[in-house]
Design a protein around this motif. Structure first.
Motif, PDB file in Angstrom:
ATOM      1  N   TYR A   1       0.729  -1.266  -0.082  1.00 38.02           N
ATOM      2  CA  TYR A   1       0.056  -0.125   0.032  1.00 38.02           C
ATOM      3  C   TYR A   1       0.754   1.302  -0.155  1.00 38.02           C
ATOM      4  O   TYR A   1       1.992   1.174   0.661  1.00 38.02           O
ATOM      5  CB  TYR A   1      -0.826   0.057   1.264  1.00 38.02           C
TER       6      TYR A   1
ATOM      7  N   THR B   1      -5.349  -8.749   5.364  1.00 36.85           N
ATOM      8  CA  THR B   1      -4.889  -8.605   4.073  1.00 36.85           C
ATOM      9  C   THR B   1      -4.580  -9.995   3.385  1.00 36.85           C
ATOM     10  O   THR B   1      -5.285 -10.322   2.323  1.00 36.85           O
ATOM     11  CB  THR B   1      -3.512  -7.859   4.052  1.00 36.85           C
TER      12      THR B   1
ATOM     13  N   ASN C   1      -8.361 -11.585   2.776  1.00 35.56           N
ATOM     14  CA  ASN C   1      -8.896 -11.007   1.811  1.00 35.56           C
ATOM     15  C   ASN C   1      -8.455 -11.425   0.481  1.00 35.56           C
ATOM     16  O   ASN C   1      -9.280 -11.452  -0.543  1.00 35.56           O
ATOM     17  CB  ASN C   1      -8.917  -9.354   1.913  1.00 35.56           C
TER      18      ASN C   1
ATOM     19  N   LEU D   1     -11.279 -11.178  -2.464  1.00 38.75           N
ATOM     20  CA  LEU D   1     -11.831  -9.841  -2.297  1.00 38.75           C
ATOM     21  C   LEU D   1     -10.853  -8.759  -2.467  1.00 38.75           C
ATOM     22  O   LEU D   1     -11.093  -7.690  -3.010  1.00 38.75           O
ATOM     23  CB  LEU D   1     -12.292  -9.648  -0.934  1.00 38.75           C
ATOM     24  N   ASP D   2      -9.534  -9.081  -2.716  1.00 35.24           N
ATOM     25  CA  ASP D   2      -8.375  -8.154  -2.820  1.00 35.24           C
ATOM     26  C   ASP D   2      -7.621  -8.740  -3.625  1.00 35.24           C
ATOM     27  O   ASP D   2      -7.405 -10.155  -3.813  1.00 35.24           O
ATOM     28  CB  ASP D   2      -7.912  -7.889  -1.645  1.00 35.24           C
TER      29      ASP D   2
ATOM     30  N   ARG E   1     -12.838  -8.891 -12.541  1.00 34.26           N
ATOM     31  CA  ARG E   1     -13.719  -8.806 -11.592  1.00 34.26           C
ATOM     32  C   ARG E   1     -14.720  -9.596 -11.595  1.00 34.26           C
ATOM     33  O   ARG E   1     -15.266 -10.171 -10.553  1.00 34.26           O
ATOM     34  CB  ARG E   1     -13.946  -7.463 -11.414  1.00 34.26           C
TER      35      ARG E   1
ATOM     36  N   ALA F   1     -15.898 -12.729  -9.116  1.00 32.71           N
ATOM     37  CA  ALA F   1     -17.034 -12.779  -8.400  1.00 32.71           C
ATOM     38  C   ALA F   1     -17.706 -14.141  -8.490  1.00 32.71           C
ATOM     39  O   ALA F   1     -18.279 -14.843  -7.709  1.00 32.71           O
ATOM     40  CB  ALA F   1     -17.937 -11.916  -9.117  1.00 32.71           C
TER      41      ALA F   1
ATOM     42  N   ARG G   1     -15.810 -16.487  -6.104  1.00 30.35           N
ATOM     43  CA  ARG G   1     -16.295 -16.251  -4.810  1.00 30.35           C
ATOM     44  C   ARG G   1     -17.568 -16.923  -4.688  1.00 30.35           C
ATOM     45  O   ARG G   1     -17.946 -17.506  -3.500  1.00 30.35           O
ATOM     46  CB  ARG G   1     -16.513 -14.817  -4.609  1.00 30.35           C
TER      47      ARG G   1
ATOM     48  N   PHE H   1     -17.979 -16.716   2.907  1.00 33.38           N
ATOM     49  CA  PHE H   1     -17.509 -15.697   3.847  1.00 33.38           C
ATOM     50  C   PHE H   1     -18.321 -15.717   5.100  1.00 33.38           C
ATOM     51  O   PHE H   1     -19.666 -15.643   5.181  1.00 33.38           O
ATOM     52  CB  PHE H   1     -17.473 -14.148   3.338  1.00 33.38           C
TER      53      PHE H   1
ATOM     54  N   PHE I   1     -18.155 -12.800   8.264  1.00 39.46           N
ATOM     55  CA  PHE I   1     -17.460 -11.495   8.805  1.00 39.46           C
ATOM     56  C   PHE I   1     -17.783 -11.300  10.211  1.00 39.46           C
ATOM     57  O   PHE I   1     -18.779 -11.594  10.938  1.00 39.46           O
ATOM     58  CB  PHE I   1     -17.969 -10.584   7.974  1.00 39.46           C
TER      59      PHE I   1
ATOM     60  N   SER J   1     -18.661  -8.494  11.475  1.00 38.79           N
ATOM     61  CA  SER J   1     -19.792  -7.665  11.530  1.00 38.79           C
ATOM     62  C   SER J   1     -20.989  -8.536  10.782  1.00 38.79           C
ATOM     63  O   SER J   1     -21.849  -7.650  10.485  1.00 38.79           O
ATOM     64  CB  SER J   1     -19.809  -6.201  11.138  1.00 38.79           C
TER      65      SER J   1
ATOM     66  N   ASN K   1     -22.339  -8.872   8.518  1.00 40.26           N
ATOM     67  CA  ASN K   1     -22.911  -8.154   7.034  1.00 40.26           C
ATOM     68  C   ASN K   1     -24.228  -8.830   6.730  1.00 40.26           C
ATOM     69  O   ASN K   1     -24.239  -9.352   5.397  1.00 40.26           O
ATOM     70  CB  ASN K   1     -21.906  -8.430   6.178  1.00 40.26           C
TER      71      ASN K   1
END
Lengths: 409, 248
Positions: free
Chosen positions: B14, B49, B52, B57-58, B77, B81, B84, B90, B92, B94, B96
């Motif tokens: 990054y 990281t 992900n 996702l990354d 992309r 998708a 995935r 997945f 998470f 939180s 989601n």
């Protein structure tokens, strides 16, 4: 990806925030309603104007003498001295196969006096044919006769406005004597009211007398010339033939050589209607442009809502991408959401616009014409607005990175 | 034998200000089918990281990633998708979950994107999965009507909808009380016993203890990997020792 699935997803997503969905529908709905109302009022006025033009006279054609020209100065229509009552007679008798009635018209501006009251206006000198040509009816008393016309009798018929202003609350004016330019005229009839025409001219502010008497006593003219003639045709289908024959007849009577121009002009109500129609058309276009602007504002409202929605639902977008929504699916979902909002708004707008147009028509007394075609177009246009303004927010959503969305706080 | 997950010499860099930050600094890792892996480390160690990138996702800055024998580092992309959707699940921290959406609809969602099942088959499978995570009778509850532990169980059912070979969990118990955490970890243990590969990020030693393999990361490197230790559950103390070892 399958479209039915995306439709289901989009519908469910909208259902999750009903308040916002309804509010953005209203924006586009008001726009569509404005378009529909604008078109209804514009088209309605146009239809009414056309109707009024035809009420002006039955299959009416007007023939004016040539305008006097002194260099570049024109003295205005009907001021030429080239047409006589004899021309009118000739048209009536020689073209009887296509002409129903002919009335020569002679105008004179006068101050009408009755007792202590007075009223100013134009005396219309006409022949007995004017009654049918202009759709007048007698409310009281009678019209003048052909004998009175030949005798240049000082008789007149008056419209309601003249009656109100000159005679006030008195009993019937029929049989009363009024003074015009110092001459006494006897009122023999009262015309049925026609009301104002739609450019606001009061058609009842009228006084008519035999044209012979107007020429002789009011204009004090030694000549037989007239300001114009009103010709009513047997059928409007003959209008071109009538124009040709009247032109040929008058050219012959006026001894015009081939190289000379006509010394008169013809007008018919179809021409006037075309002019009025184009004026009303412009009015419709202007109203519709203003309404379309409100529709664009509604569309921008949808775009705004969708942009807010994309930001607000960024975690949802991330989650959808994480579990397998492709960029194309996200794009379709958000475009579809916008289209649904706009279409629902459009349906609401059609209802609101029709109701609104009817209400305005009823309250203001305006003529209203709601076209099925224009309504359908306005409705379809709302879907297009949704698609157009929904695309950019949807595109932005589809370009997001799943991980950035999931991390977004 | 080919590994289910294999990353080689992976970098994620990054640019924060002028200073490039190496979240992953040449990491290599292989995970076999059926493993239950806990990725540990302090915050900023690169563990999220890593997860992900493993979860598609990354994308890594550099390096190779073979998932089920397919190179995924250079996919579009749309292709990611699809991967995935079909191969990864997945869970998470939180949860989601979609707001104002019933548990049943949440679980059905991955198949809506895949479009594999008929309407009734999809509904049936979602019901089964909810029953399996102990939420029978709560199919029509929305997230607001469910406790944290129940929400996370809905998320697990959703992750399992398309029958993925791998489940990724990012601090799955981070927002839960102890009792719910234990319930969630018991579900993970069951799934692992059934053969699903699980890769979980956590910084809690007692949660990591449920996994059978543990790696500890620091500054973008894998410092400790107990794969050689037989692939078994460990006690919390053993995990704590591993973490200390990585820091020393």
């Amino acid at each position: 990806m399958n479209l039915v699935m995306v439709v289901r997803i989009a519908v469910k997503a909208l259902g999750r925030n009903p308040t916002r969905s309804v509010l953005s529908c209203i924006g586009i709905g008001v726009g569509i309603a404005a378009v529909i109302m604008a078109m209804a009022i514009g088209e309605g006025s146009k239809a009414m104007m056309v109707k009024e033009i035809s009420s002006m006279g039955n299959n009416l054609m007007m023939v004016f003498p040539e305008r006097n020209r002194r260099g570049a100065v024109s003295s205005g229509m009907g001021q030429g001295q080239t047409m006589t009552a004899g021309d009118a007679e000739a048209v009536k008798h020689e073209l009887a196969h296509i002409v129903q009635g002919v009335s020569p018209s002679v105008r004179s501006t006068v101050q009408m006096m009755y007792g202590s009251k007075n009223w100013s206006g134009n005396v219309q000198g006409a022949s007995t044919d004017i009654l049918t040509i202009s759709n007048w009816e007698i409310a009281e008393g009678r019209f003048w006769t052909e004998n009175e016309e030949r005798a240049s009798s000082r008789v007149c018929v008056v419209g309601k406005t003249v009656v109100d202003n000159l005679f006030g609350g008195d009993d019937t004016p029929v049989g009363k004597t009024i003074r015009l330019r110092g001459m006494t005229y006897k009122v023999i009839g009262v015309l049925c009211p026609k009301g104002a025409n739609n450019w606001g001219q009061d058609q009842d502010d009228v006084i008519m007398a035999p044209y012979t008497s107007v020429q002789r006593y009011l204009n004090r003219s030694k000549f037989n010339n007239i300001n114009m003639m009103n010709v009513s045709l047997v059928s409007m289908d003959d209008v071109e033939e009538a124009r040709r024959e009247i032109t040929a007849l008058l050219r012959q009577r006026h001894h015009l050589a081939d190289y000379q121009d006509d010394d008169f002009e013809t007008r018919d109500t179809t021409e006037i209607m075309a002019t009025i129609g184009s004026v009303a058309g412009i009015m419709t276009i202007v109203l519709t442009i203003f309404a379309a602007i409100s529709l664009i504002v509604g569309g921008i409202g949808i775009m705004n809502i969708m942009l807010v929605s994309v930001t607000e639902r960024i975690k949802e977008i991330g989650l959808r991408m994480a579990i397998g929504a492709t960029p194309a699916t996200i794009l379709s979902q958000f475009v579809l959401e916008a289209i649904f909002l706009a279409t629902a708004g459009g349906a609401f707008g059609v209802a609101l616009g029709v109701a609104g147009a009817r209400t305005v028509g009823a309250v203001m007394g305006w003529p209203i014409l709601i076209g099925v075609g224009s309504t359908a177009i306005a409705f379809l246009f709302s879907s297009f607005v949704g698609m157009f303004f929904g695309f950019y927010p949807a595109y932005r959503a589809s370009k997001l990175n799943p991980i950035d969305c999931l991390r977004y706080e | 034998m080919a590994h289910l997950i294999e990353i080689r010499d992976m970098y994620k860099i990054y640019a924060i200000g002028d200073e490039p930050v190496h979240a992953l600094d040449g990491v290599s890792l292989a995970v076999d089918d059926g493993e239950f892996l806990a990725i540990m480390g302090a915050s900023g160690s690169g563990k999220s990281t890593m997860l992900n990138i493993l979860g598609c996702l990354d994308t890594p800055t550099r390096g190779s990633y073979l998932l089920d024998g397919i190179e995924v580092a250079s996919r579009t992309r749309t292709e990611l998708a699809r991967i995935r959707n079909q191969k990864l699940g997945f869970v998470f921290q939180s949860f989601n979950l979609l707001s104002r959406t019933t548990a049943l609809e949440q679980v059905e969602l991955p198949d809506l994107y895949m479009g594999r099942l008929s309407h009734s088959a999809r509904r049936r499978r979602a019901m089964e999965l909810l029953e399996r995570v102990g939420l029978k009778g709560r199919e029509s509850h929305t997230p607001a009507q469910l406790s944290g532990g129940q929400q996370q169980r809905v998320a697990i059912a959703r992750a399992l909808m398309n029958n993925p070979p791998v489940l990724f969990a990012d601090e799955p118990t981070g927002n839960l009380d102890t009792k719910s955490s234990v319930e969630i970890m018991n579900i993970f243990t069951e799934l692992s016993n059934e053969g699903i590969t699980i890769v979980m990020v956590t910084h809690e030693d007692d949660i990591a203890a449920y996994a059978k393999r543990h790696i500890v990361m620091r500054d973008g490197h894998v410092m400790v990997d107990d794969k050689a230790d037989g692939g078994r559950r460990k006690t919390t103390d053993e995990v704590s020792r591993l973490v200390k070892e990585a820091l020393s």
